[in-house]
Design a protein around this motif. Structure first.
Motif, mmCIF file in Angstrom:
data_model
loop_
_atom_site.group_PDB
_atom_site.id
_atom_site.type_symbol
_atom_site.label_atom_id
_atom_site.label_comp_id
_atom_site.label_asym_id
_atom_site.label_seq_id
_atom_site.Cartn_x
_atom_site.Cartn_y
_atom_site.Cartn_z
ATOM 1 N N HIS A 72 -0.611 0.297 -5.287
ATOM 2 C CA HIS A 72 0.144 -0.950 -5.349
ATOM 3 C C HIS A 72 0.763 -1.140 -3.972
ATOM 4 O O HIS A 72 1.072 -0.164 -3.276
ATOM 5 N N ARG A 132 3.333 -7.590 2.746
ATOM 6 C CA ARG A 132 2.948 -6.509 1.844
ATOM 7 C C ARG A 132 1.501 -6.139 2.135
ATOM 8 O O ARG A 132 0.708 -6.979 2.571
ATOM 9 N N LYS A 159 6.860 -3.852 -14.223
ATOM 10 C CA LYS A 159 6.690 -3.392 -12.843
ATOM 11 C C LYS A 159 5.250 -3.602 -12.404
ATOM 12 O O LYS A 159 4.464 -2.657 -12.264
ATOM 13 N N ASP A 161 6.492 -5.936 -5.800
ATOM 14 C CA ASP A 161 6.819 -5.150 -4.618
ATOM 15 C C ASP A 161 7.810 -5.858 -3.689
ATOM 16 O O ASP A 161 8.775 -5.256 -3.215
ATOM 17 N N GLY A 215 4.647 2.086 -1.266
ATOM 18 C CA GLY A 215 3.518 1.980 -2.169
ATOM 19 C C GLY A 215 2.256 2.499 -1.517
ATOM 20 O O GLY A 215 2.230 2.794 -0.313
ATOM 21 N N SER A 263 2.711 -1.627 -0.470
ATOM 22 C CA SER A 263 4.019 -1.455 0.157
ATOM 23 C C SER A 263 4.496 -2.849 0.547
ATOM 24 O O SER A 263 3.694 -3.734 0.833
ATOM 25 N N ARG A 320 7.409 6.496 -3.012
ATOM 26 C CA ARG A 320 6.177 6.139 -3.704
ATOM 27 C C ARG A 320 5.993 6.901 -5.012
ATOM 28 O O ARG A 320 5.511 6.366 -6.001
ATOM 29 N N ASP A 372 9.803 -1.374 0.170
ATOM 30 C CA ASP A 372 9.410 -0.769 -1.101
ATOM 31 C C ASP A 372 8.131 -0.009 -0.820
ATOM 32 O O ASP A 372 7.131 -0.597 -0.412
ATOM 33 N N SER A 384 -1.651 -2.946 0.878
ATOM 34 C CA SER A 384 -2.012 -1.758 0.116
ATOM 35 C C SER A 384 -2.681 -0.726 1.018
ATOM 36 O O SER A 384 -3.310 -1.076 2.025
#
Length: 251
Positions: free
Chosen positions: A79, A102, A208, A212, A76, A81, A131, A74, A104
């Motif tokens: 926010h 994850r 949302k 992520d 990002g 990734s 993104r 996902d 940022s």
């Protein structure tokens, strides 16, 4: 003044033995256990996955070499990734979330450094819009950036076999698997469970926020048909078993 919110569960209370934790949890009314033991509040119009963690959590184990695997991203920036690795037990039709991370404000190059050790052969599912959701084709461009840094990106964005990209259909597929025992997550993936606990709707709509890893997992489930076996592992297994390979497909 800087503030930080830390979520803790009863499992973080290490001064209790596992038996004492179980006794404490069992003493709570059933409808209060998630909130009191896991710190899971009542959110909006309800959790998206109203499933007890113990139904999906499992201890990490060595993945059988013949299980197909798939990565999912996902995208990002501010926010995070997020990335997960799914392993698929095709015989039992069970999906395992075996890795998750994850971060940022990391470029594709930086993320590739983290993810390539998972296996350069590993195929990666990715979202349609990338993104910037308002820019048509942004996902394709971003996918190419990841591919340029060595990730084996799938040729098309995450979608079901019929070409649809319904978020609700993806969530229902995940929920159905969770409720039927066909979706498991390694218990050590704490960031994944943090998002799982807070993933909810407000006024019927998916919130949302801090979703992520949930989104990456959904993309992976949508593209599970693209999961593959590690070619090197498969080749080794065939050689040890003394199987013939007349076409040379695995040499």
């Amino acid at each position: 003044m800087t503030r930080h919110v830390t979520f803790m569960t009863i499992d973080d209370a290490e001064h209790y033995t596992p038996q004492q934790r179980a006794a404490i949890i069992s003493a709570y009314p059933a409808h209060e256990r998630e909130a009191r033991a896991r710190g899971i509040p009542v959110l909006g119009s309800g959790r998206i996955f109203p499933v007890a963690e113990e139904l999906i959590a499992c201890e990490p184990f060595r993945l059988p070499r013949y299980w197909p695997r798939l990565g999912a991203l996902d995208f990002g920036w501010d926010h995070p990734s997020a990335a997960v690795e799914l392993a698929y037990d095709t015989e039992a039709d069970v999906v395992y979330v075996a890795k998750a991370c994850r971060a940022s404000q990391q470029t594709p190059a930086m993320q590739a450094l983290t993810l390539k050790p998972w296996g350069e052969w590993l195929p990666w599912a990715w979202p349609r819009d990338g993104r910037r959701e308002t820019l048509e084709g942004a996902g394709v461009a971003l996918a190419r950036q990841y591919a340029a840094h060595g990730l084996n990106m799938l040729s098309s964005h995450a979608q079901f076999a019929d070409g649809s990209v319904s978020v609700e259909a993806g969530l229902m597929e995940m929920l159905d698997r969770m409720q039927s025992g066909r979706f498991k997550v390694f218990s050590t993936l704490l960031p994944w469970f943090e998002e799982f606990r807070l993933y909810h709707r407000k006024d019927g709509q998916v919130v949302k926020l801090r979703d992520d890893l949930m989104a990456a997992t959904r993309y992976g489930v949508m593209m599970l048909r693209e999961a593959v076996v590690d070619p090197a592992e498969f080749k080794t297994a065939r050689r040890k078993a003394g199987q013939s390979d007349p076409l040379g497909a695995f040499r």
